[in-house]
Design a protein around this motif. Structure first.
Motif, PDB file in Angstrom:
ATOM      1  N   SER B  38       0.837  -1.207   0.000  1.00 42.26           N
ATOM      2  CA  SER B  38       0.000   0.000   0.000  1.00 42.26           C
ATOM      3  C   SER B  38       0.869   1.253   0.000  1.00 42.26           C
ATOM      4  O   SER B  38       0.571   2.229  -0.696  1.00 42.26           O
ATOM      5  CB  SER B  38      -0.912   0.023   1.225  1.00 42.26           C
ATOM      6  OG  SER B  38      -1.783  -1.068   1.188  1.00 42.26           O
ATOM      7  N   TYR B  42       0.985   4.018  -2.917  1.00 41.12           N
ATOM      8  CA  TYR B  42       0.783   5.450  -2.683  1.00 41.12           C
ATOM      9  C   TYR B  42       2.044   6.241  -3.048  1.00 41.12           C
ATOM     10  O   TYR B  42       1.977   7.298  -3.670  1.00 41.12           O
ATOM     11  CB  TYR B  42       0.417   5.687  -1.216  1.00 41.12           C
ATOM     12  CG  TYR B  42      -0.082   7.093  -0.948  1.00 41.12           C
ATOM     13  CD1 TYR B  42      -1.421   7.414  -1.132  1.00 41.12           C
ATOM     14  CD2 TYR B  42       0.783   8.098  -0.531  1.00 41.12           C
ATOM     15  CE1 TYR B  42      -1.888   8.690  -0.906  1.00 41.12           C
ATOM     16  CE2 TYR B  42       0.326   9.384  -0.297  1.00 41.12           C
ATOM     17  CZ  TYR B  42      -1.006   9.677  -0.473  1.00 41.12           C
ATOM     18  OH  TYR B  42      -1.460  10.949  -0.257  1.00 41.12           O
ATOM     19  N   ILE B  53       0.552   9.885   6.000  1.00 40.69           N
ATOM     20  CA  ILE B  53      -0.298   8.722   6.308  1.00 40.69           C
ATOM     21  C   ILE B  53       0.221   8.042   7.571  1.00 40.69           C
ATOM     22  O   ILE B  53      -0.556   7.690   8.464  1.00 40.69           O
ATOM     23  CB  ILE B  53      -0.301   7.707   5.145  1.00 40.69           C
ATOM     24  CG1 ILE B  53      -0.852   8.344   3.881  1.00 40.69           C
ATOM     25  CG2 ILE B  53      -1.122   6.478   5.490  1.00 40.69           C
ATOM     26  CD1 ILE B  53      -0.903   7.394   2.693  1.00 40.69           C
ATOM     27  N   THR B  57      -1.817   7.629  10.968  1.00 39.52           N
ATOM     28  CA  THR B  57      -2.016   6.269  11.489  1.00 39.52           C
ATOM     29  C   THR B  57      -1.573   6.184  12.944  1.00 39.52           C
ATOM     30  O   THR B  57      -2.285   5.677  13.817  1.00 39.52           O
ATOM     31  CB  THR B  57      -1.189   5.264  10.642  1.00 39.52           C
ATOM     32  OG1 THR B  57      -1.546   5.403   9.278  1.00 39.52           O
ATOM     33  CG2 THR B  57      -1.419   3.838  11.094  1.00 39.52           C
ATOM     34  N   TYR B 131      -8.624   9.047   3.767  1.00 39.66           N
ATOM     35  CA  TYR B 131      -8.040   8.296   4.898  1.00 39.66           C
ATOM     36  C   TYR B 131      -8.162   9.038   6.221  1.00 39.66           C
ATOM     37  O   TYR B 131      -8.200   8.423   7.269  1.00 39.66           O
ATOM     38  CB  TYR B 131      -6.609   7.815   4.603  1.00 39.66           C
ATOM     39  CG  TYR B 131      -5.531   8.863   4.462  1.00 39.66           C
ATOM     40  CD1 TYR B 131      -4.983   9.502   5.565  1.00 39.66           C
ATOM     41  CD2 TYR B 131      -4.999   9.176   3.217  1.00 39.66           C
ATOM     42  CE1 TYR B 131      -3.967  10.431   5.427  1.00 39.66           C
ATOM     43  CE2 TYR B 131      -3.993  10.103   3.062  1.00 39.66           C
ATOM     44  CZ  TYR B 131      -3.475  10.740   4.177  1.00 39.66           C
ATOM     45  OH  TYR B 131      -2.470  11.658   4.032  1.00 39.66           O
ATOM     46  N   THR B 132      -8.238  10.382   6.190  1.00 43.34           N
ATOM     47  CA  THR B 132      -8.437  11.087   7.468  1.00 43.34           C
ATOM     48  C   THR B 132      -9.841  10.802   8.013  1.00 43.34           C
ATOM     49  O   THR B 132     -10.016  10.630   9.216  1.00 43.34           O
ATOM     50  CB  THR B 132      -8.245  12.614   7.335  1.00 43.34           C
ATOM     51  OG1 THR B 132      -9.012  13.080   6.255  1.00 43.34           O
ATOM     52  CG2 THR B 132      -6.805  13.001   7.157  1.00 43.34           C
ATOM     53  N   GLN B 134     -11.451   8.093   7.537  1.00 40.39           N
ATOM     54  CA  GLN B 134     -11.429   6.702   7.991  1.00 40.39           C
ATOM     55  C   GLN B 134     -10.800   6.604   9.384  1.00 40.39           C
ATOM     56  O   GLN B 134     -11.316   5.904  10.250  1.00 40.39           O
ATOM     57  CB  GLN B 134     -10.644   5.868   6.979  1.00 40.39           C
ATOM     58  CG  GLN B 134     -10.867   4.395   7.130  1.00 40.39           C
ATOM     59  CD  GLN B 134     -10.601   3.646   5.822  1.00 40.39           C
ATOM     60  OE1 GLN B 134     -11.215   3.924   4.815  1.00 40.39           O
ATOM     61  NE2 GLN B 134      -9.679   2.709   5.859  1.00 40.39           N
ATOM     62  N   THR B 135      -9.702   7.320   9.585  1.00 45.79           N
ATOM     63  CA  THR B 135      -9.039   7.241  10.896  1.00 45.79           C
ATOM     64  C   THR B 135      -9.867   7.960  11.959  1.00 45.79           C
ATOM     65  O   THR B 135      -9.932   7.523  13.105  1.00 45.79           O
ATOM     66  CB  THR B 135      -7.614   7.839  10.847  1.00 45.79           C
ATOM     67  OG1 THR B 135      -7.679   9.140  10.281  1.00 45.79           O
ATOM     68  CG2 THR B 135      -6.673   6.996  10.044  1.00 45.79           C
ATOM     69  N   VAL B 160      -5.677   1.515   7.586  1.00 43.10           N
ATOM     70  CA  VAL B 160      -5.653   2.917   7.132  1.00 43.10           C
ATOM     71  C   VAL B 160      -5.174   3.021   5.681  1.00 43.10           C
ATOM     72  O   VAL B 160      -5.701   3.806   4.897  1.00 43.10           O
ATOM     73  CB  VAL B 160      -4.752   3.779   8.051  1.00 43.10           C
ATOM     74  CG1 VAL B 160      -4.666   5.221   7.531  1.00 43.10           C
ATOM     75  CG2 VAL B 160      -5.271   3.770   9.469  1.00 43.10           C
ATOM     76  N   SER B 161      -4.171   2.188   5.356  1.00 40.49           N
ATOM     77  CA  SER B 161      -3.520   2.405   4.051  1.00 40.49           C
ATOM     78  C   SER B 161      -3.910   1.366   2.991  1.00 40.49           C
ATOM     79  O   SER B 161      -3.324   1.354   1.920  1.00 40.49           O
ATOM     80  CB  SER B 161      -1.999   2.370   4.244  1.00 40.49           C
ATOM     81  OG  SER B 161      -1.606   1.076   4.644  1.00 40.49           O
ATOM     82  N   LEU B 166      -7.416   3.237  -0.688  1.00 45.35           N
ATOM     83  CA  LEU B 166      -6.675   4.296   0.013  1.00 45.35           C
ATOM     84  C   LEU B 166      -6.953   5.688  -0.547  1.00 45.35           C
ATOM     85  O   LEU B 166      -7.179   6.631   0.199  1.00 45.35           O
ATOM     86  CB  LEU B 166      -5.169   3.980  -0.064  1.00 45.35           C
ATOM     87  CG  LEU B 166      -4.202   5.061   0.410  1.00 45.35           C
ATOM     88  CD1 LEU B 166      -4.436   5.389   1.878  1.00 45.35           C
ATOM     89  CD2 LEU B 166      -2.753   4.605   0.223  1.00 45.35           C
ATOM     90  N   ILE B 171     -14.928   4.964   1.890  1.00 46.22           N
ATOM     91  CA  ILE B 171     -14.433   5.327   3.221  1.00 46.22           C
ATOM     92  C   ILE B 171     -14.959   4.264   4.178  1.00 46.22           C
ATOM     93  O   ILE B 171     -16.148   4.254   4.508  1.00 46.22           O
ATOM     94  CB  ILE B 171     -14.932   6.727   3.627  1.00 46.22           C
ATOM     95  CG1 ILE B 171     -14.490   7.772   2.597  1.00 46.22           C
ATOM     96  CG2 ILE B 171     -14.430   7.088   5.017  1.00 46.22           C
ATOM     97  CD1 ILE B 171     -15.212   9.106   2.721  1.00 46.22           C
TER      98      ILE B 171
END
Lengths: 296, 484
Positions: B38, B42, B53, B57, B131-132, B134-135, B160-161, B166, B171
């Motif tokens: 991942s 990216y 990331i 994370t 991803y923000t 998601q976290t 996360v990744s 990603l 999401i």
């Protein structure tokens, strides 16, 4: 489970390869077609893009084989020249040095996929490039964007072109178009070819290599400027990438016929291409006895 | 790395083979491989933002552990605020800094107090909005005690990744995806073939529909002052299918790829252009974002409870936030507001929960009323996409006024757009396939029920052929949602 998955993937890829070859033979039928045909029993050849194709086989009456291809760039002509040098005794080459032949547009719109047929490993920097161009790109329809584009254009033109629906398939001749239409089409052509300020480096370098090959092989090289229609010449004005001046800088002769048929639109298919009748007539003049007046 | 690139075509089989054949018996190693691949995926775009990331994370991983270890409500709240501030701070800086600055400068200038503008040349990290979010959902769920924090940093990093989703979603919620990283994965033939089918359909949507539509939509939107009303309408239509093909195509490839590795992601698009009202549309469009806003913003605000004014306020807030999430431009905010205006009458009339089932699912076929409702909803959507696509508000307004004032009801001049008719035929075919497959997870999911392999495989070959012939491969066009 995963073995079954991989086995199916392998079978599917095999089917894809089969489909690829089926498509390749279709493509070969209506795209590659006679591009691969060359008669090696001649010692004089004409190398040009679509400006040369209307001359068809009429050149052969004068012992010149017409080796032109629609959209041929200097890179394609260079490949063809190398092929001729390897396979026959070449004495004379006529090469197109029209205003547009060094255009970056010609660099993009070329025949490199087709002219790969005439190459061997010596024409490439390395074996990987050779394999890619000569085999992978040539035979893999799925990897060759040009092949896809040709099928797409064929479908679009045959099925989804309104003007063709209802059986209307006639195409206006150049002379039947109004002045305004001729100007519009000519301007589009000029915009397409002369958008960039500078000529293509790749095209210029390739033309110089062609000159060098001819010199090394003791081949007589003659530049050729094809006839243009009056509307096009008027609009073109001084626009040119000056391919002819490269030849003249090497003291090579140019036959300049671009003003030959300025008042004869009936000999043209469009603004800068002769039709078949014009091609026949021009071949006589070009390769007949009286051509000294045009030599510069 | 783009899904529609040769790089990915090499990357995916290599990771697949390593994942199942080399590390197939070791869960931790598989997770580690996911993290490494991942980050490679990216980093192919820009390795510098990998640190971002990793930082995001690490913050949420540590916040999660700390949240679970304390019962002090003030401390828990502080930890959550810390996580939100860091995530929203990163997003705010990279995505919205220049927007806010420009607007402050404009506002002060308007009040006769011009101030010096110091905009920064900020590169927007691809996928940061995805991803923000998601976290953040991870930390919020732990704070709400709906989720146990993980102590496995590798699994959390993989969550996360996870490369398939990603950069442009779906999401995922930690409660759905994270537990899948703890479970031993066995290769499931049916899931994998379904995945491949979905990847294939996603590629068709992206390369054939979206990328071809993009060419015409860009020409028309970029030169809108030159065209008549009917051509501008055609441009809006092309953009409508571009954005759907692009984004839902990405989601299909993401979900399909995940299935190859034994993961199940949430459905992100459920045939939204067959919706009968805007509420249904929003239950079917970018589902992972809509439900995110519903769960973490709308419901905490009171949702559809409270008085009418509160309900309207809540709807406006989530739609404006949704618009703003897409980008730092007033056009997105107006797009969000417009959708709120579409939605509110349905809420007030109690019709927002109507049409929960897929259209024409009762076996009686499509009624005229449903058809008209679908056309009406689709028209509203097309109109709102003009704001979404326009460069700025002035452009959007001039586009719309020109579209409605100048020869709207006439045939566009197709001679200006060679290939446009072919594309319209392709879109019609595409809609037909989607209509037939609307009860499934994706357009061609139903192909697996065709008993004869020969027919099934012929369909796949036909789709591949269509991608090859009609796909816009002149250049690799990035997915639109990468910019968000």
């Amino acid at each position: 489970m995963i073995e079954r998955f991989l086995k199916n993937i392998a079978v599917f890829i095999a089917l894809l390869i089969g489909l690829n070859f089926l498509l390749f033979f279709l493509i070969k039928g209506f795209y590659i077609r006679d591009y691969n045909d060359v008669n090696l029993n001649y010692s004089s050849f004409l190398l040009a893009d679509s400006h040369g194709t209307p001359l068809g086989d009429f050149t052969e009456i004068h012992n010149v084989h017409n080796f032109s291809g629609q959209s041929d760039s200097y890179l394609d002509m260079e490949r063809k020249l190398n092929f001729l040098v390897r396979n026959t005794q070449v004495e004379k080459i006529y090469i197109s040095v029209d205003d547009h032949t060094l255009s970056p547009t010609r660099e993009d719109q070329n025949n490199l996929d087709r002219s790969a047929y005439y190459t061997n490993s010596n024409d490439y920097a390395n074996y990987l490039e050779y394999f890619h161009e000569k085999y992978l790109f040539y035979y893999c329809v799925f990897l060759n964007d040009r092949y896809s584009l040709i099928i797409k254009n064929f479908i679009q033109n045959e099925m989804f072109n309104f003007s063709k629906w209802g059986g209307v398939r006639s195409k206006s001749t150049w002379e039947s178009l109004s002045d305004v239409q001729q100007e519009q089409i000519s301007q589009d052509r000029i915009n397409n070819y002369f958008e960039a300020q500078a000529p293509s480096d790749k095209m210029s370098e390739s033309l110089k290599r062609i000159i060098s090959i001819c010199k090394d092989q003791d081949i007589e090289l003659i530049g050729l400027r094809f006839p243009l229609s009056k509307t096009y010449v008027d609009l073109l004005n001084e626009e040119s990438y000056d391919a002819d001046s490269i030849l003249t800088s090497y003291n090579l002769p140019i036959i300049d016929y671009d003003s030959l048929y300025l008042e004869q639109d009936s000999l043209f298919r469009d603004m800068d291409h002769l039709d078949r009748k014009g091609g026949e007539k021009f071949a006589k003049i070009l390769f007949g006895k009286k051509k000294d007046n045009s030599l510069s | 790395m783009l899904f529609n690139s040769l790089d990915f075509a090499v990357f995916l089989p290599v990771v697949f083979i390593l994942y199942w054949f080399v590390l197939g018996k070791n869960l931790k190693s598989q997770n580690l491989l996911i993290v490494v691949s991942s980050y490679l995926f990216y980093g192919w775009w820009d390795w510098r933002f990998l640190a971002l990331i990793a930082f995001s994370t690490l913050v949420d991983f540590l916040v999660g552990i700390q949240l679970a270890s304390t019962k002090d409500s003030v401390r828990r709240k502080c930890l959550l605020i810390l996580s939100l501030l860091i995530n929203i701070g990163l997003l705010g800086f990279f995505k919205y800094y220049n927007f806010f600055l420009d607007n402050f400068v404009d506002a002060f200038t308007f009040m006769g107090m011009p101030i010096k503008e110091n905009t920064l040349n900020i590169i927007l990290p691809v996928g940061i909005s995805f991803y923000t979010f998601q976290t953040m959902s991870y930390s919020i769920d732990i704070y709400r005690k709906k989720l146990e924090p993980t102590k496995d940093l590798v699994a959390f990093s993989a969550f996360v990744s996870f490369f398939p989703q990603l950069v442009a979603g779906p999401i995922e919620r930690a409660s759905n995806l994270l537990p899948q990283f703890y479970q031993k994965r066995n290769f499931d033939y049916s899931q994998a073939t379904d995945g491949l089918r979905q990847v294939l359909w996603g590629l068709f949507k992206k390369i054939v529909i979206a990328d071809n539509c993009a060419e015409f939509a860009n020409t028309i939107f970029n030169n809108s002052a030159q065209y008549e009303g009917s051509t501008l309408l055609l441009g809006a239509l092309f953009f409508t299918f571009q954005i759907y093909g692009d984004f839902s195509g990405y989601s299909d490839i993401a979900i399909g790829t995940s299935r190859l590795f034994g993961f199940s992601l949430m459905q992100n698009f459920a045939f939204p252009y067959f919706s009968r009202n805007m509420a249904e549309f929003w239950r079917r469009w970018h589902i992972s974002l809509s439900t995110w806003f519903r769960d973490y913003v709308y419901i905490p605000l009171g949702g559809s409870k409270g008085n009418t004014l509160q309900q309207i306020r809540n709807i406006f807030i989530i739609f404006l936030l949704s618009g703003f999430w897409h980008g730092a431009n007033w056009t997105f905010i107006v797009w969000g507001a417009l959708n709120a205006i579409y939605f509110i009458p349905l809420l007030l009339m109690g019709k927002n929960r109507k049409h929960l089932a897929t259209v024409a699912s009762d076996g009686e076929g499509l009624s005229l009323k449903e058809l008209l409702a679908m056309i009406g909803t689709f028209s509203l959507t097309v109109f709102s996409w003009i704001f979404f696509r326009a460069e700025n508000m002035a452009h959007a307004l001039s586009y719309i006024s020109r579209m409605f004032s100048n020869k709207l009801v006439q045939s566009p001049d197709f001679s200006q757009f060679p290939g446009a008719i072919t594309l319209l035929v392709l879109i019609a075919g595409f809609l037909w396939v989607e209509w037939k497959g609307r009860h499934g997870q994706f357009g061609i999911a139903g192909l697996k029920f065709i008993p004869r392999k020969a027919y099934r495989w012929s369909m796949y070959l036909l789709i591949i052929l269509a991608i090859d012939i009609f796909g816009n491969t002149s250049e690799q066009i990035e997915f639109i949602y990468f910019q968000f």
